[in-house]
Write a protein that holds these residues in place. Structure first.
Motif, PDB file in Angstrom:
ATOM      1  N   GLN A 335     -13.900  32.485 -16.799  1.00 49.39           N
ATOM      2  CA  GLN A 335     -12.611  32.322 -16.114  1.00 49.39           C
ATOM      3  C   GLN A 335     -11.467  32.841 -16.988  1.00 49.39           C
ATOM      4  N   SER A 336     -11.452  32.408 -18.248  1.00 56.29           N
ATOM      5  CA  SER A 336     -10.345  32.778 -19.121  1.00 56.29           C
ATOM      6  C   SER A 336     -10.415  34.248 -19.515  1.00 56.29           C
ATOM      7  N   MET A 337     -11.637  34.792 -19.622  1.00 57.69           N
ATOM      8  CA  MET A 337     -11.765  36.217 -19.939  1.00 57.69           C
ATOM      9  C   MET A 337     -11.199  37.075 -18.814  1.00 57.69           C
ATOM     10  N   LYS A 343      -4.362  40.176 -17.156  1.00 54.85           N
ATOM     11  CA  LYS A 343      -2.971  40.219 -17.596  1.00 54.85           C
ATOM     12  C   LYS A 343      -2.737  41.227 -18.732  1.00 54.85           C
ATOM     13  N   SER A 344      -3.816  41.907 -19.179  1.00 51.67           N
ATOM     14  CA  SER A 344      -3.625  42.931 -20.216  1.00 51.67           C
ATOM     15  C   SER A 344      -4.129  44.283 -19.706  1.00 51.67           C
ATOM     16  N   MET A 359      -2.241  34.366 -11.696  1.00 47.07           N
ATOM     17  CA  MET A 359      -3.705  34.406 -11.739  1.00 47.07           C
ATOM     18  C   MET A 359      -4.259  33.077 -11.237  1.00 47.07           C
ATOM     19  N   VAL A 360      -5.024  33.156 -10.150  1.00 49.33           N
ATOM     20  CA  VAL A 360      -5.601  31.946  -9.543  1.00 49.33           C
ATOM     21  C   VAL A 360      -7.124  32.025  -9.649  1.00 49.33           C
ATOM     22  N   SER A 361      -7.779  30.932  -9.934  1.00 45.24           N
ATOM     23  CA  SER A 361      -9.246  30.956  -9.904  1.00 45.24           C
ATOM     24  C   SER A 361      -9.784  29.965  -8.903  1.00 45.24           C
ATOM     25  N   ILE A 362     -10.909  30.333  -8.310  1.00 52.79           N
ATOM     26  CA  ILE A 362     -11.632  29.424  -7.422  1.00 52.79           C
ATOM     27  C   ILE A 362     -12.859  28.964  -8.195  1.00 52.79           C
ATOM     28  N   MET A 363     -12.920  27.685  -8.471  1.00 49.30           N
ATOM     29  CA  MET A 363     -13.937  27.167  -9.386  1.00 49.30           C
ATOM     30  C   MET A 363     -14.691  25.991  -8.748  1.00 49.30           C
ATOM     31  N   PRO A 364     -15.966  25.835  -9.107  1.00 48.39           N
ATOM     32  CA  PRO A 364     -16.737  24.691  -8.599  1.00 48.39           C
ATOM     33  C   PRO A 364     -16.418  23.434  -9.391  1.00 48.39           C
ATOM     34  N   ALA A 383      -0.172  32.091 -19.765  1.00 57.43           N
ATOM     35  CA  ALA A 383      -1.493  31.481 -19.643  1.00 57.43           C
ATOM     36  C   ALA A 383      -2.468  32.506 -19.074  1.00 57.43           C
ATOM     37  N   ASN A 384      -3.707  32.501 -19.552  1.00 52.99           N
ATOM     38  CA  ASN A 384      -4.720  33.398 -18.988  1.00 52.99           C
ATOM     39  C   ASN A 384      -4.871  33.145 -17.488  1.00 52.99           C
ATOM     40  N   VAL A 385      -4.874  31.877 -17.133  1.00 51.59           N
ATOM     41  CA  VAL A 385      -5.031  31.498 -15.731  1.00 51.59           C
ATOM     42  C   VAL A 385      -3.904  30.536 -15.360  1.00 51.59           C
TER      43      VAL A 385
END
Lengths: 584, 171
Positions: A335-337, A343-344, A359-364, A383-385
């Protein structure tokens, strides 16, 4: 002893049934095909998680012989016992128990996060409760929203103690305990501390077994809607491997239905500008992690190396084993990678500033919410995410937008961070990360192409597993644990110098991410987890490329931006650090 | 708040050493020994503040929540400092019908304390208790180990005055 001495004959609703001595009335009824409603009871036997607190008294039945009303979940059957589950006495006793629970329960079902997914509400419906005859004092506890991950509303707690069982017996984290006594009793933290001041790992297993909304994830849907409606923001979303084999359940599909293409479609319909795949990040993680493992092996570094993708596990080691912080890999999670690369690398290629990107993540996972908030996981103040949605929250947004999920066309992920291999898919299940690492580390360490990519010894649902992989000149000893209680055993061995593993994979949740705290509720059915895992192995099997280091977009990212695996830039963007924390 | 729980600088060092010695002698399962340890700690410190509970948890390698659960379950354990004299007023049925509530009210007034909380002068902790089995003496109250029977509201002033006097004298 003869088998016959171990068996007991009894009857449930006049159906004769033979059961083993020591069986509960509930088990005898199940054998007779009779349904007894339960509430606090939870039996995840395969995962060694059994909650048998007999607190709610919803499962009471009548013992015809004595005329007594007994709790079916915990009372053992005796020879010749005649059990009635539907006598007037049993039905009335059950109703009384439930009405008493409801009399002290908030009635905000319409706006409750568990509306239509609540076991208490369900029972109330099934038992035809139309009026609650009891009136009295109601609980008035403060709601804990201190953490980024879990909201705790003790007023909705029915003291079933499932969360306490998960937190203490399965995860051995011990943050929740029954506190106070009598009417004031509550499942709480030490000294009623806010969650963010405890050693909570945010694994969310308490959330996944809570029958009501006493424990739930902190809502991020409002923040995500806001970002989607902000024209200045370039919204990027990423989807974790375990989401695509579980989200369908929210729309009537069977567990294990693979709906990757529909998930991408839905996210586009919701208005995301770019849809990336966390699996790309998983491949990148593997390359960096395999590089780190090879280096540690070749240069005599700290072994075993522990995987670091699971944020609950990272929190666990920081709080519980602060003296062992040199064993986890320094790699960030997928996720963070993906966040860091979006962002880079992606920002640079697309002429965007990280400030413009949401940056949005969909996570279990519930713990991913707190991972995203870690200060270490940011770059130049960004923030990375930014936001994390659980699988359940995404389902809510899709429903809110009235998108007909089942009729959506399949769409592919967007380029640059959108391609992945079979190795990445299995990241979502216990054993998957280490199998993926092995596929790449083998080739890094031996310089030879691996023949068989399937490491079946690493698969399965047992809490702790181990395997030895032949690397020609040497062997690679690999350990796997899921559930934090099992992880604790492996860590104690490492601490005491009794471990001879080279690499260990740890996932906090039962079955790995497929059983994550943010997944659609399994309602105690472990087969749901198994079917999701099988689906991930199917995705792996059907992929043309099954080794992370052969992912063409990963290769491109190294050539165009990162340099070599383990390079200075890779370290700055893709690695992190850990810090010792107090145990409370 | 977190700082309070982790900070043990306000705990008396000699007493902590006594507690350490007690814990060091434990050979059995820490969870089973927990109640004994808490008893000893309360004897040493008079009550069980949060930082002391956390200290016990750490020494026994138990979660703080487990320790706090035990402390808050048993009414014998106190998380609040206790006065020199604990006044327990019986609220059993017999005592109640004979006016124990008025007796309690008067005691709270005279000691200037809240139920369950230590009075400002550090002399009293006043609490109500369930039937203590001395209904023949109703209304009945105990001060530390001493039992007072047939206590009317009019008797309370004398009793409290006496304890205030001896409490101060001993100081």
């Amino acid at each position: 002893m003869k088998l016959i001495d171990k068996m007991i004959t009894c009857s449930v609703n006049d159906i004769d049934v033979n059961v083993e001595k020591g069986s509960t009335i509930l088990e005898a009824a199940q054998k007779a095909g009779v349904n007894i409603p339960t509430l606090c009871h939870l039996n995840l036997h395969e995962l060694d998680a059994v909650n048998q607190s007999a607190n709610c008294r919803v499962c009471v039945i009548e013992d015809e012989g004595s005329g007594r009303v007994l709790p079916a979940c915990s009372q053992e059957v005796s020879e010749g016992m005649r059990i009635q589950t539907d006598s007037l006495k049993a039905v009335m006793a059950r109703r009384t128990s439930l009405e008493l629970l409801l009399s002290n329960h908030p009635r905000d079902c319409l706006t409750c996060v568990k509306n239509l997914d609540c076991e208490l509400q369900n029972l109330s419906h099934e038992m035809n409760i139309k009026e609650i005859h009891y009136r009295g004092e109601k609980m008035n506890h403060p709601i804990d929203e201190s953490s980024q991950a879990i909201i705790k509303d003790p007023n909705k707690c029915i003291m079933c103690r499932r969360c306490i069982t998960m937190c203490n017996e399965v995860q051995t984290v011990g943050v929740l305990s029954p506190l106070e006594r009598g009417f004031d009793v509550v499942a709480g933290t030490a000294f009623h501390l806010p969650l963010d001041q405890t050693s909570c790992t945010y694994c969310g297993q308490c959330v996944s077994v809570c029958p009501t909304a006493a424990l739930a994830e902190i809502d991020a849907t409002s923040a995500v809607w806001k970002a989607l409606n902000d024209e200045r923001k370039h919204t990027i979303v990423q989807v974790a491997p375990a989401v695509r084999v579980a989200l369908g359940e929210e729309f009537g599909y069977d567990p294990g239905e693979i709906s990757t293409g529909k998930v991408v479609s839905a996210l586009k319909r919701l208005g995301f500008d770019t849809v990336f795949d966390t699996n790309f990040g998983a491949d990148l993680t593997i390359v960096e992690e395999a590089k780190e493992l090879s280096e540690r092996i070749e240069s005599g570094g700290t072994l075993p190396m522990l995987t670091s993708c699971c944020p609950a596990w990272v929190q666990f080691i920081e709080h519980q084993f602060p003296e062992l912080l040199d064993v986890p890999s320094s790699c960030k999670s997928p996720q963070s990678m993906v966040g860091a690369m979006a962002k880079s690398y992606y920002a640079e290629q697309s002429g965007l500033s990280p400030a413009d990107i949401e940056m949005v993540s969909i996570m279990p996972c519930v713990a991913k919410k707190s991972e995203a908030a870690r200060e270490e996981l940011s770059e130049e103040g960004y923030a990375n995410v930014d936001q994390v949605l659980t699988t359940r929250e995404l389902a809510r947004m899709i429903k809110e937008a009235a998108i007909d999920f089942r009729s959506l066309p399949d769409k592919p992920f967007d380029r640059l961070l959108g391609e992945s291999t079979g190795a990445a898919a299995i990241f979502g299940t216990t054993g998957g990360v280490i199998e993926a690492t092995t596929r790449t580390a083998y080739e890094m360490l031996t310089g030879k192409e691996i023949g068989e990519v399937n490491f079946k010894d690493l698969r399965g649902i047992e809490g702790v597993r181990e395997a030895t992989i032949d690397l020609g000149e040497r062997t690679l000893r690999v350990g796997i644990a899921h559930e934090l209680g099992n992880a604790r055993r492996l860590l104690e061995d490492i601490r005491d110098g009794k471990s001879d593993f080279d690499a260990i994979e740890i996932m906090a949740c039962p079955g790995g991410c497929i059983g994550g705290g943010g997944q659609p509720y399994h309602h105690g059915d472990v087969s749901t987890l198994r079917r999701r895992a099988e689906a991930l192995y199917r995705i792996d099997k059907d992929m043309p490329i099954r080794k992370s280091h052969e992912n063409p977009l990963v290769k491109e990212a190294y050539e165009a931006y990162l340099g070599k695996p383990g390079s200075e830039r890779a370290h700055r963007l893709l690695h992190t650090s850990y810090s010792a924390k107090e145990r409370i | 708040m977190k700082k309070d729980v982790l900070d043990i600088t306000d705990l008396d060092e000699t007493r902590l050493v006594e507690l350490d010695n007690y814990i060091d002698k434990i050979t059995g399962d820490p969870e089973e020994e927990l109640i004994h340890v808490l008893h000893f700690a309360q004897q040493q410190f008079g009550y069980l503040p949060h930082n002391l509970q956390r200290y016990v948890a750490k020494r026994l390698d138990l979660p703080s929540a487990t320790v706090n659960g035990v402390v808050t379950f048993y009414s014998l354990f106190s998380e609040e400092p206790r006065g020199k004299y604990t006044i327990s007023v019986c609220m059993g049925t017999a005592c109640f019908v004979k006016g124990a509530d008025k007796v309690l009210e008067r005691i709270l007034e005279l000691t200037g304390s809240e139920k369950g909380k230590m009075s400002e002068d550090g002399l009293f902790t006043v609490e109500d208790v369930r039937c203590i089995g001395a209904c023949g003496l109703a209304p009945v109250l105990t001060i530390n180990e001493k039992v007072y029977g047939n206590v009317g509201v009019e008797d309370v002033d004398d009793i409290i005055r006496q304890y205030k006097r001896s409490g101060r004298r001993e100081d």
